[in-house]
Design an enzyme around this catalytic site. Structure first.
Site, PDB file in Angstrom:
ATOM      1  N   GLU A  35      -3.279   1.373  12.957  1.00 40.02           N
ATOM      2  CA  GLU A  35      -2.663   0.119  13.397  1.00 40.02           C
ATOM      3  C   GLU A  35      -1.395   0.499  14.158  1.00 40.02           C
ATOM      4  OE1 GLU A  35      -3.872  -2.980   9.858  1.00 40.02           O
ATOM      5  OE2 GLU A  35      -2.016  -1.887   9.676  1.00 40.02           O
ATOM      6  N   CYS A  44       0.833  -1.210   0.000  1.00 45.54           N
ATOM      7  CA  CYS A  44       0.000   0.000   0.000  1.00 45.54           C
ATOM      8  C   CYS A  44       0.860   1.248   0.000  1.00 45.54           C
ATOM      9  CB  CYS A  44      -0.919  -0.012   1.210  1.00 45.54           C
ATOM     10  SG  CYS A  44      -0.015  -0.255   2.734  1.00 45.54           S
TER      11      CYS A  44
HETATM   12  P1  NAD Z   1      -9.670  -5.892  -1.642  1.00 46.93           P
HETATM   13  O1  NAD Z   1     -10.329  -4.605  -1.277  1.00 46.93           O
HETATM   14  O2  NAD Z   1     -10.035  -6.525  -2.915  1.00 46.93           O
HETATM   15  O3  NAD Z   1      -9.956  -6.996  -0.503  1.00 46.93           O
HETATM   16  C1  NAD Z   1      -9.614  -6.821   0.856  1.00 46.93           C
HETATM   17  C2  NAD Z   1     -10.469  -7.777   1.692  1.00 46.93           C
HETATM   18  O4  NAD Z   1     -11.816  -7.313   1.720  1.00 46.93           O
HETATM   19  C3  NAD Z   1     -10.531  -9.192   1.129  1.00 46.93           C
HETATM   20  O5  NAD Z   1     -10.547 -10.102   2.203  1.00 46.93           O
HETATM   21  C4  NAD Z   1     -11.839  -9.200   0.357  1.00 46.93           C
HETATM   22  O6  NAD Z   1     -12.416 -10.470   0.156  1.00 46.93           O
HETATM   23  C5  NAD Z   1     -12.697  -8.350   1.263  1.00 46.93           C
HETATM   24  N1  NAD Z   1     -13.833  -7.700   0.598  1.00 46.93           N
HETATM   25  C6  NAD Z   1     -13.899  -7.249  -0.677  1.00 46.93           C
HETATM   26  N2  NAD Z   1     -15.107  -6.675  -0.896  1.00 46.93           N
HETATM   27  C7  NAD Z   1     -15.803  -6.748   0.266  1.00 46.93           C
HETATM   28  C8  NAD Z   1     -17.106  -6.335   0.684  1.00 46.93           C
HETATM   29  N3  NAD Z   1     -17.938  -5.703  -0.150  1.00 46.93           N
HETATM   30  N4  NAD Z   1     -17.470  -6.570   1.967  1.00 46.93           N
HETATM   31  C9  NAD Z   1     -16.620  -7.167   2.821  1.00 46.93           C
HETATM   32  N5  NAD Z   1     -15.398  -7.622   2.477  1.00 46.93           N
HETATM   33  C10 NAD Z   1     -14.984  -7.402   1.213  1.00 46.93           C
HETATM   34  O7  NAD Z   1      -8.110  -5.616  -1.543  1.00 46.93           O
HETATM   35  P2  NAD Z   1      -6.902  -6.552  -1.964  1.00 46.93           P
HETATM   36  O8  NAD Z   1      -6.839  -6.613  -3.457  1.00 46.93           O
HETATM   37  O9  NAD Z   1      -6.931  -7.827  -1.208  1.00 46.93           O
HETATM   38  O10 NAD Z   1      -5.658  -5.692  -1.415  1.00 46.93           O
HETATM   39  C11 NAD Z   1      -5.066  -4.658  -2.137  1.00 46.93           C
HETATM   40  C12 NAD Z   1      -5.517  -3.304  -1.627  1.00 46.93           C
HETATM   41  O11 NAD Z   1      -5.269  -3.207  -0.232  1.00 46.93           O
HETATM   42  C13 NAD Z   1      -4.708  -2.183  -2.273  1.00 46.93           C
HETATM   43  O12 NAD Z   1      -5.547  -1.102  -2.614  1.00 46.93           O
HETATM   44  C14 NAD Z   1      -3.748  -1.772  -1.152  1.00 46.93           C
HETATM   45  O13 NAD Z   1      -3.281  -0.447  -1.234  1.00 46.93           O
HETATM   46  C15 NAD Z   1      -4.578  -2.000   0.069  1.00 46.93           C
HETATM   47  N6  NAD Z   1      -3.716  -2.180   1.244  1.00 46.93           N
HETATM   48  C16 NAD Z   1      -3.705  -1.188   2.193  1.00 46.93           C
HETATM   49  C17 NAD Z   1      -2.852  -1.292   3.299  1.00 46.93           C
HETATM   50  C18 NAD Z   1      -2.784  -0.212   4.351  1.00 46.93           C
HETATM   51  O14 NAD Z   1      -2.135  -0.414   5.377  1.00 46.93           O
HETATM   52  N7  NAD Z   1      -3.418   0.927   4.147  1.00 46.93           N
HETATM   53  C19 NAD Z   1      -2.017  -2.410   3.410  1.00 46.93           C
HETATM   54  C20 NAD Z   1      -2.073  -3.406   2.421  1.00 46.93           C
HETATM   55  C21 NAD Z   1      -2.926  -3.281   1.337  1.00 46.93           C
END
Ligand code: NAD
Length: 504
Positions: free
Chosen positions: A470, A291
């Site tokens: 966090e 991220c």
């Molecule tokens: P994602 O949003 O696709 O999924 C994250 C989680 O949410 C997964 O477990 C997914 O199944 C769940 N999810 C998706 N839609 C949902 C809904 N409508 N209701 C409930 N749960 C739902 O993200 P990803 O592709 O797994 O991760 C990448 C993203 O995460 C990138 O945008 C990255 O920047 C971000 N990220 C942020 C941080 C931070 O600390 N800010 C750290 C790591 C990753």
């Protein structure tokens, strides 16, 4: 006999959903296919949990909550320290599991797994230092505050650091006395199951940690479950908008750790070799899938050409390969669609006039890795603020470089868009570093370094990068609510409706 992690490493062993201290078959036969990104082949499957399964997992967390939340803090801390010890004994197999499912190099995962126990140790420690306050009030009253846990909480995690991000949330939630239901990413759900099993091995009571596997609909069912009292999500910004709305509707608290477009500002007085090494780490560790990936590099004009040349040369030397090979420096991206998204950004950058200075060769991996989701570290120079590569999160190893002349221009370029997560600033002038850090939007600013993460260092974004924290005391307190107790100490009583005088 194989350990639980060795069992999880055997391909095609769908063990079920983990709740109440055991694996259970799901209520339907639908499965999620988990791929090995390095080979592009199926690794295993996990259940696609339904609302019915989620309700059972939440019931297990609810049943465990009264005993876990009322344990003395010293006893809860002992559990967490034991949990840390068991994880430490399993670091190398956990690292293999992480590398297999995410495609990240074993070198990276060994380094990352080596630090995981520290989150448990830190929160086990600071939870003992939680103290309420006491005040004397007008009219002879004394108030006291106590911290209380919230109840069963939902932890929704992404695939890029499946164990690390989970542990940042889990350690704080457990130390505060909550029980948890985890919904890991559908792309990398295996190691979170291993973490739940290791907690059981460490003697944590059944039901304190539960894991439901599945995709967005499983996550949505968990957010909607009656007895969930906090939602902690790390994921994309669009997912954050949906999940935060759901939390808002239910009036439960939430933390949103979302996407970013991290600027890296290299000033003309920076130590160039250090900044080049820092940008390489910022941009290409985890194949650019973090991220806080340094993806928008801003370099002061006086050093721009020399910097671009050095960076491009070093990027082209990064060795792609089998994640399990200790000499591999970068693995594939997570999925075919992630690879296509990266390639789309490359095409857009070319069509918008970016100058490609690294990553022009094909990854050239043969044998079992020919179908892996590999892309070389890719750099575009002379990218303009209106180009897509400058504005949008790629979440892969494709980055932009843009020159700037003045500090004001650097601030303006760094603040383009609505994200506000990580920032790094490279300068030997510490006053300049502080000056810039005050004016650039972000939740975490590194001066002369990038992506340093420690349980003591607060982490979180602003605006489209989310809210809540966090790490640190903020994370622990986020998982607690403060109760106020007001004690009357004056003799007698005040009778307002018989002409008493005190109000408030
Ligand atoms: P994602 O949003 O696709 O999924 C994250 C989680 O949410 C997964 O477990 C997914 O199944 C769940 N999810 C998706 N839609 C949902 C809904 N409508 N209701 C409930 N749960 C739902 O993200 P990803 O592709 O797994 O991760 C990448 C993203 O995460 C990138 O945008 C990255 O920047 C971000 N990220 C942020 C941080 C931070 O600390 N800010 C750290 C790591 C990753």
């Amino acid at each position: 006999m194989p350990t639980i992690i060795e069992e999880l490493l055997i391909p095609e062993t769908n063990k079920g959903i983990f709740y109440g201290g055991a694996f259970h078959p799901a209520s339907r036969s639908d499965e999620i296919i988990v791929m090995n990104p390095a080979t592009g082949k199926r690794f295993t499957t996990v259940p696609d949990a339904t609302t019915e399964d989620v309700v059972k997992a939440v019931a297990a967390a609810s049943a465990a909550f009264p005993a876990w939340s009322s344990l003395d803090a010293f006893d809860r801390s002992k559990h967490l320290l034991k949990f840390a010890e068991v994880i430490r004994e399993n670091i190398s197999s956990l690292a293999i599991l992480e590398a297999t499912v995410t495609g990240r190099s074993l070198r990276e995962m060994n380094a990352q797994m080596g630090r995981i126990p520290e989150w448990l140790e830190y929160f086990a420690g600071i939870a003992l230092g939680l103290e309420g306050e006491s005040n004397q009030l007008k009219g002879g009253y004394v108030t006291l505050t106590h911290y209380e846990p919230l109840g069963p909480v939902a932890l929704l995690t992404p695939w890029n650091h499946p164990v690390l991000i989970l542990m940042k949330k889990l350690a704080a939630a457990l130390a505060a006395g909550n029980t948890c239901v985890i919904k890991p990413s559908e792309l990398a759900p295996v190691s979170p199951l291993a973490i739940a099993v290791l907690a059981k091995v460490a003697g944590l009571p059944d039901g304190v940690i539960n894991v439901v596997t599945g995709g967005p609909s499983t996550g949505a069912a968990l957010c909607a479950a009656d007895d969930i009292h906090y939602i902690d999500l790390t994921g994309g910004t669009e997912t954050g908008r949906k999940v935060a709305s759901q939390a808002g509707q239910r009036l439960i608290r939430s933390t949103m750790e979302l996407g970013g477009k991290t600027p890296v500002i290299v000033c003309d007085d920076a130590e160039i070799d250090a900044a080049v090494a820092g940008v390489l780490f910022a941009a290409f560790v985890a194949s650019g899938q973090t991220c806080v990936a340094g993806s928008r590099i801003l370099v002061q004009s006086q050093i721009y050409d020399a910097f671009v040349e050095k960076l491009a040369k070093r990027a082209d030397l990064i060795k792609l390969g089998d994640p399990m090979d200790p000499s591999t420096q970068m693995g594939p991206v997570i999925s075919q669609s992630a690879l296509e998204r990266c390639k789309h950004f490359v095409e857009m950058a070319l069509s918008e006039g970016g100058r490609q200075v690294a990553g022009t060769k094909s990854p050239d991996l043969g044998g079992p890795f020919a179908k892996g989701y590999y892309i070389r570290p890719t750099i575009f120079a002379d990218v303009q603020p209106h180009h897509s590569l400058f504005k949008d999160e790629v979440f892969g190893p494709v980055i932009s470089i843009t020159p700037f002349d003045t500090e004001e221009e650097a601030i303006e370029l760094a603040n383009v868009g609505d994200f506000g997560l990580g920032v790094s600033i490279w300068s030997r002038d510490i006053a300049r570093g502080h000056r810039l850090s005050r004016k650039i939007r972000g939740g975490i600013i590194w001066l002369n370094d990038h992506h340093r993460n420690d349980p003591r260092s607060v982490w979180g974004g602003v605006r489209d990068s989310g809210f809540g924290k966090e790490n640190g005391w903020d994370a622990l307190r986020g998982y607690l609510t403060k109760k106020s107790i007001v004690v009357r100490t004056e003799p007698g009583f005040d009778d307002w409706f018989a002409g008493g005088s005190r109000y408030g």
